[in-house]
Write an enzyme that holds these catalytic residues in place. Structure first.
Site, PDB file in Angstrom:
ATOM      1  N   GLU A  78       9.461   1.770  11.075  1.00 53.47           N
ATOM      2  CA  GLU A  78       8.212   2.267  10.961  1.00 53.47           C
ATOM      3  C   GLU A  78       7.776   2.749  12.258  1.00 53.47           C
ATOM      4  OE1 GLU A  78       6.215  -0.543   7.474  1.00 53.47           O
ATOM      5  OE2 GLU A  78       6.252  -1.327   9.483  1.00 53.47           O
ATOM      6  N   THR A 116       0.810  -1.106   0.032  1.00 54.02           N
ATOM      7  CA  THR A 116      -0.010   0.003   0.037  1.00 54.02           C
ATOM      8  C   THR A 116       0.806   1.279   0.075  1.00 54.02           C
ATOM      9  OG1 THR A 116      -1.408  -1.270   1.672  1.00 54.02           O
ATOM     10  CG2 THR A 116      -2.026   0.959   0.948  1.00 54.02           C
TER      11      THR A 116
HETATM   12  C1  5RP Z   1       5.473  -3.607   6.777  1.00 54.94           C
HETATM   13  C2  5RP Z   1       4.382  -3.166   7.262  1.00 54.94           C
HETATM   14  C3  5RP Z   1       3.152  -3.095   6.001  1.00 54.94           C
HETATM   15  O1  5RP Z   1       2.679  -1.671   6.294  1.00 54.94           O
HETATM   16  C4  5RP Z   1       1.999  -4.075   6.550  1.00 54.94           C
HETATM   17  O2  5RP Z   1       2.793  -5.458   6.228  1.00 54.94           O
HETATM   18  C5  5RP Z   1       1.108  -4.031   5.403  1.00 54.94           C
HETATM   19  O3  5RP Z   1       1.549  -4.411   4.188  1.00 54.94           O
HETATM   20  P1  5RP Z   1       0.492  -4.359   2.759  1.00 54.94           P
HETATM   21  O4  5RP Z   1       0.479  -2.692   2.554  1.00 54.94           O
HETATM   22  O5  5RP Z   1       1.532  -4.855   1.713  1.00 54.94           O
HETATM   23  O6  5RP Z   1      -0.639  -4.930   3.063  1.00 54.94           O
HETATM   24  O7  5RP Z   1       3.799  -3.093   8.372  1.00 54.94           O
HETATM   25  O8  5RP Z   1       6.481  -3.802   7.734  1.00 54.94           O
END
Ligand code: 5RP
Length: 225
Positions: free
Chosen positions: A105, A31
């Site tokens: 993050e 995303t």
């Molecule tokens: C990475 C994360 C991502 O934000 C989470 O895994 C969601 O991923 P995606 O947008 O591919 O569904 O925490 O460490």
């Protein structure tokens, strides 16, 4: 509409929140990829922002689409952090770390004046915990942390990638923990923070102000209650 269409819609709504001169946290995951690409398009049209990436992958993409990168030394306080999530509960607590970037993050989210999470609607849950909670651990502490997490009630699996143990950008390992549905994510977060060898975990409690959800060709916004 596919999940990817929903993610792109949420990402587009987040790009619309960005204004000239902002210093942004750039999240990680599929995303966040949509967000970074769409932000690159706005920059081609003249927008000027800078970003702190939360992973090597996001840094690489940001460079490719022309977003200037800066560090937390240069900008210890960020205007806006945009990131994805693996699960979102009604109080906007999150599980993150499916992409393995939870440490950077969380640091970037904590350094940001505003944290906006972008998801497709499949990420919304009544209670966190169906998605296994990623816990980032110093490799030396793998055995002792694994036992502590099991004693706390979790089923623990070390994360693998292509047949090898997965290592994060900081060269740590990830233990994916099944605690079942989590009754009190604040208390579990504090307990995990107190385990020696745990660097960080994927419970983001009280960090997100807003969640943008892409669903069926529309976006919905959840704000912190
Ligand atoms: C990475 C994360 C991502 O934000 C989470 O895994 C969601 O991923 P995606 O947008 O591919 O569904 O925490 O460490």
């Amino acid at each position: 509409m596919s999940a990817d269409d929903d993610k792109r819609l949420a990402a587009q709504a987040a790009v619309d929140l960005v204004t000239d001169g902002m210093v942004l946290g750039l999240g990680t995951g599929s995303t966040a990829v949509f967000f970074i690409e769409l932000l690159g398009k706005r920059m081609e049209a003249g927008l000027k922002v800078k970003g702190v990436p939360t992973s090597d992958a996001s840094a690489q993409l940001a460079r490719k689409v022309g977003i200037p990168l800066v560090t937390l030394e240069e900008h210890p306080v960020l205007d806006l952090d945009i990131d994805g999530a693996d699960e979102v509960d009604p109080a906007l607590n999150l599980i993150k770390g499916g992409g393995g970037a939870l440490l950077h993050e969380k640091i970037v989210a904590a350094a940001s004046k505003q944290v906006v999470i972008i998801v497709d609607e499949k990420k919304l849950v009544e209670r966190l915990g169906k998605f296994k909670l990623p816990v980032e651990v110093i490799p030396f502490a793998r055995g002792s942390v694994e036992k502590t997490l099991q004693d706390m009630g979790a089923t623990v699996a070390i994360r693998m990638k292509d047949g090898n143990i997965f290592h994060t950008d900081e060269n740590n390992i990830i233990l994916d923990c099944d605690f079942g549905l989590i009754d009190d994510c604040c208390s579990l977060s504090q307990k995990l923070n107190g385990v020696p060898g745990v660097v960080e975990h994927g419970l983001f409690v009280n960090l997100a102000e807003r969640v943008i959800i892409g669903a069926n060709n529309q976006t919905k916004i959840l704000k912190k209650p």
